[in-house]
Structure formats: structure tokens, C-alpha cells
Design a protein around this motif. Structure first.
Motif, mmCIF file in Angstrom:
data_model
loop_
_atom_site.group_PDB
_atom_site.id
_atom_site.type_symbol
_atom_site.label_atom_id
_atom_site.label_comp_id
_atom_site.label_asym_id
_atom_site.label_seq_id
_atom_site.Cartn_x
_atom_site.Cartn_y
_atom_site.Cartn_z
ATOM 1 N N LYS A 181 0.918 -1.222 -0.033
ATOM 2 C CA LYS A 181 0.063 0.198 0.073
ATOM 3 C C LYS A 181 0.847 1.378 0.056
ATOM 4 O O LYS A 181 2.100 1.159 0.327
ATOM 5 C CB LYS A 181 -0.940 0.097 1.130
ATOM 6 N N LYS A 182 0.164 2.414 -0.384
ATOM 7 C CA LYS A 182 0.774 3.751 -0.322
ATOM 8 C C LYS A 182 1.635 3.975 0.644
ATOM 9 O O LYS A 182 2.799 4.334 0.705
ATOM 10 C CB LYS A 182 0.101 4.755 -0.861
ATOM 11 N N GLY A 183 1.103 3.433 1.919
ATOM 12 C CA GLY A 183 1.684 3.676 3.484
ATOM 13 C C GLY A 183 3.111 2.856 3.535
ATOM 14 O O GLY A 183 4.014 3.098 4.518
ATOM 15 N N GLN A 184 3.447 1.837 2.649
ATOM 16 C CA GLN A 184 4.377 1.058 2.899
ATOM 17 C C GLN A 184 5.554 1.439 1.611
ATOM 18 O O GLN A 184 6.203 0.457 1.576
ATOM 19 C CB GLN A 184 4.015 -0.503 2.591
ATOM 20 N N ARG A 185 5.386 2.380 0.958
ATOM 21 C CA ARG A 185 6.184 2.633 -0.153
ATOM 22 C C ARG A 185 7.627 2.737 0.209
ATOM 23 O O ARG A 185 8.522 2.925 -0.548
ATOM 24 C CB ARG A 185 5.832 3.955 -0.867
ATOM 25 N N SER A 186 8.032 2.769 1.413
ATOM 26 C CA SER A 186 9.263 2.616 2.119
ATOM 27 C C SER A 186 9.962 1.354 2.124
ATOM 28 O O SER A 186 11.123 1.190 2.211
ATOM 29 C CB SER A 186 9.521 3.008 3.544
ATOM 30 N N VAL A 187 9.175 0.239 1.588
ATOM 31 C CA VAL A 187 9.712 -1.080 1.425
ATOM 32 C C VAL A 187 10.932 -1.050 0.233
ATOM 33 O O VAL A 187 10.780 -0.406 -0.743
ATOM 34 C CB VAL A 187 8.589 -1.842 0.796
ATOM 35 N N SER A 188 12.118 -1.425 1.009
ATOM 36 C CA SER A 188 13.191 -1.101 0.107
ATOM 37 C C SER A 188 13.303 -2.180 -0.848
ATOM 38 O O SER A 188 12.833 -3.337 -0.963
ATOM 39 C CB SER A 188 14.676 -1.363 1.143
ATOM 40 N N LYS A 192 12.167 2.650 -8.104
ATOM 41 C CA LYS A 192 11.677 3.947 -7.116
ATOM 42 C C LYS A 192 10.823 4.655 -8.169
ATOM 43 O O LYS A 192 9.700 5.156 -7.678
ATOM 44 C CB LYS A 192 12.951 4.874 -6.753
ATOM 45 N N LYS A 193 11.137 4.710 -9.406
ATOM 46 C CA LYS A 193 10.405 5.541 -10.526
ATOM 47 C C LYS A 193 9.167 5.030 -10.621
ATOM 48 O O LYS A 193 7.877 5.485 -10.702
ATOM 49 C CB LYS A 193 11.158 5.771 -11.739
ATOM 50 N N ALA A 194 9.300 3.502 -10.931
ATOM 51 C CA ALA A 194 8.026 2.707 -11.130
ATOM 52 C C ALA A 194 6.788 2.825 -9.971
ATOM 53 O O ALA A 194 5.789 3.039 -10.106
ATOM 54 C CB ALA A 194 8.427 1.445 -11.667
ATOM 55 N N LEU A 195 7.470 2.654 -8.888
ATOM 56 C CA LEU A 195 6.623 2.892 -7.556
ATOM 57 C C LEU A 195 5.904 4.064 -7.434
ATOM 58 O O LEU A 195 4.690 4.320 -7.240
ATOM 59 C CB LEU A 195 7.523 2.517 -6.354
ATOM 60 N N GLU A 196 6.680 5.046 -7.669
ATOM 61 C CA GLU A 196 6.190 6.712 -7.820
ATOM 62 C C GLU A 196 5.092 6.755 -8.780
ATOM 63 O O GLU A 196 3.972 7.213 -8.668
ATOM 64 C CB GLU A 196 7.330 7.675 -8.189
#
Length: 350
Positions: free
Chosen positions: A164-171, A204-208
């Protein structure tokens, strides 16, 4: 019959839907029905008294597009076209017209078309419609949930996770996926927002980019292989079709721009693999409860391993769409296919 062909809306697949709706509406008229094309969001602005003979007027009364562009539509621009500027998803007179119809042909694609919300509203209002019900539509639309169901039933599918968007810090390293891998919106369609990631910077770009479309994305292993699709009507598979994009993968442009892909139906596969893919498509229908018509997308790798990517509950009916091509391979014309889809859908009300 009096039929509303419901199309358009606010999905990124809006233009695809309007082409589907236009073709279906024309086919139903050829079949002798009183059909009108209606944009679910823009609706039809007229006095209620003018709706009395709406099906006898015989003309499309809503938005039309002549062709599908190679980029998804500007949804904010569409919203600005709504005269009443209401926040209600259903445009003026849409529900009234649908209630007057013998059945609504669902020519919608993507969000608020295939996710079960409209189906649920129609069930409450007693409106008959084509395609699967609200629950199976919702399950199929959510790629994360459908992937879990596929795994529980032994249906082969690329392995992955949902974040989810709140988990976007997943490395990048926490994913434990080999490169390349795929990032895509959980409930998107027509390959919009799908990215093939080859390194950490692309991740990173794809996630964004994917999170611009919705608040949940699927990250899964990339399967290098040939692309196929299998339509299913009343849980019986049609011939397999192979899609070979001339450039890149089967993205939005290659799906809808004529000449962007080579499509072969029946696909040139062994009888064994053909049967296995068709049985797999039928298993997906049973697992998700898709009881009218649908279409499943597959990949076949170099070792002849089959992977089911997703189920489409309202397959496209455009000039380049796959379901009509599969039906044609067994002698079913476009007009006959439209009639068949209405016929099988009405069975759930009998």
C-alpha cells in the motif's frame, strides 16, 4: 429488447469503453434491438418526460470517440465536461434510463465498471445487466486478492507481493525478487501503469508512477515468454489467441493501435498446452465465480510453464479486441457474440 449500452465513465480505459460501446450498440441495432449508447458519468441531460420514448429514437445519445489514442484520456478534462458538476458517479438520468431498459449491456472497462460497485448498485435497484455479479467482479479486479486465490487453488501465477501507499518505504532489497520484476497498479487495466523494473533506480520511479493511479500496487516476478489470452463463456473456454507485440510488451498502445501487435487465433500451440491453458482459464472462472463471460491473460515461458496473470470480467469489444477474434474462430460473428453475451447474462435472472 430495449437496451442501454453503458460506457465511458472516469476510468483510464474510458476511450476503450466508448469504442466498445459504439460497436456493441451498432451490432444490437442490427440484431433488431432498440439500443442507446449512454456515458455513465456524463449521462443524458433532458427533461424526464423526454425519456418516455428514448429507446425509439434510435440514436446514440452520449459521448463518442472515433478512435483510441495511444495515451490514456485526461480524466480531469472529462470531469469538467459534466454540466451539473455533481460528485455523483452516475450522470443525469442514467439510473432512470437503466431502469427503463430490459437489460444494460456493460461496455465499461476498468475502475467503477469492472470492480463490482456498479453491479452492486444495479442489484439493489433491480436493474439487469450483462456480465458477472458484484462479488466476482470485485475479486477479479483486485490483482492482489485474485493472486492469493489462484495460489490457494493451484492455479499457476507469477509470485509477488502487494504493498500500500503507506508501505512505499519497502526497500529494493526487502522484496527478495530477482531482476527484472514488474510493478503495476493492483486494480488497473489495459496495462496502464505497468512497469518492467531492471534496477533500483527504475524501481523507485515505477513505484512513484504506479501510486499515481491508485493506493495499492502489485510487485511480481517478471516472466519472459509468449503472451496469450483465453475467453470463457459460461465456463467453457474459447480457442486460445496469441498476442505478439511488434515492439515492447503488450501495453496500452500495443493493445489498441491497429498494427501494433500480431494476433494469431487459434494460437500455434500443441494440443496438450492448448488444453492445459483452456482448463486453467475455466478453473479461474470457477475460483472467482465468473459465471457468464470473461477473458484470462496468460504467459508461456521457454519451458512451457503456464502463468495466469489476471481475469478480465468485461472484455473489450473494440476492432482489435481479443474475445471477438476468439469467437470468430469458432464461427460466431460479432453480432452473434453480442446476442450470446446478453443471453447468458439473462440466465442469472431466470
Amino acid at each position: 429488447m430495449n437496451i442501454v449500452v453503458l460506457a465511458g465513465g472516469l476510468s483510464t480505459e474510458r476511450d476503450v469503453s466508448l469504442i466498445t460501446g459504439t460497436m456493441v450498440c451498432n451490432a444490437l441495432k442490427k440484431n433488431g434491438h432498440n439500443a442507446v449508447l449512454l456515458d455513465v458519468f456524463l449521462g443524458y441531460e433532458t427533461e424526464e418526460k423526454d425519456l418516455e420514448d428514448i429507446f425509439e429514437k434510435g440514436n446514440e445519445i452520449s459521448s463518442r470517440v472515433s478512435e483510441i489514442q495511444d495515451m490514456e484520456p485526461d480524466i480531469e478534462q472529462v470531469k469538467a465536461m459534466r454540466t451539473d458538476q455533481s460528485t455523483c458517479f452516475f450522470g443525469p438520468n442514467v439510473l432512470k434510463m437503466c431502469q427503463k431498459a430490459d437489460i444494460v449491456f456493460m461496455a465499461l472497462h476498468g475502475e467503477n465498471g469492472e470492480n463490482g460497485k456498479i453491479q452492486a448498485a444495479f442489484d439493489l435497484l433491480g436493474i439487469k445487466y450483462t456480465g458477472s455479479g458484484y462479488l466476482s467482479s470485485a475479486l477479479a479486479m483486485d490483482k492482489g486478492i485474485s493472486k492469493e486465490l489462484f495460489n490457494s487453488k493451484g492455479i499457476p501465477t507469477p509470485q509477488g507481493i502487494t504493498i500500500k501507499k503507506g508501505q512505499r518505504s519497502v526497500s529494493f532489497k526487502e522484496l527478495n525478487l530477482n531482476l527484472p520484476f514488474v510493478v503495476k497498479p493492483c486494480c488497473g487495466g489495459s496495462s496502464i501503469g505497468v512497469y518492467i523494473v531492471k534496477d533500483e533506480e527504475e524501481y523507485k520511479k515505477a513505484l512513484e508512477a504506479a501510486f499515481r493511479y491508485e493506493d495499492e500496487v502489485v510487485i511480481e516476478e517478471y516472466i519472459q515468454g509468449r503472451e496469450f489470452s483465453v475467453g470463457v463463456i459460461e465456463r467453457k473456454a474459447l480457442p486460445v489467441i496469441e498476442i505478439a507485440p511488434i515492439q515492447g510488451f503488450y501495453d496500452y498502445k500495443n493493445k489498441y493501435q491497429a498494427g501494433s501487435a500480431i494476433e494469431t487465433c487459434p494460437a500455434e500451440l500443441s494440443e496438450e498446452i492448448t488444453g492445459k491453458m483452456q482448463r486453467c482459464a475455466e478453473m479461474v472462472c470457477e475460483t472467482l465465480g465468473l459465471d457468464t463471460y470473461s477473458r484470462m491473460d496468460f504467459l508461456l515461458d521457454a519451458n512451457n510453464n503456464i502463468y495466469c496473470l489476471e481475469a478480465n470480467t468485461l472484455p473489450g469489444m473494440t476492432p482489435t479486441s481479443l474475445l471477438p477474434q476468439e469467437a470468430a474462430a469458432v464461427g460466431i460473428s460479432f453480432e452473434e457474440l453480442c446476442e450470446k453475451l446478453i443471453e447468458v447474462s439473462l440466465k442469472k435472472y431466470s
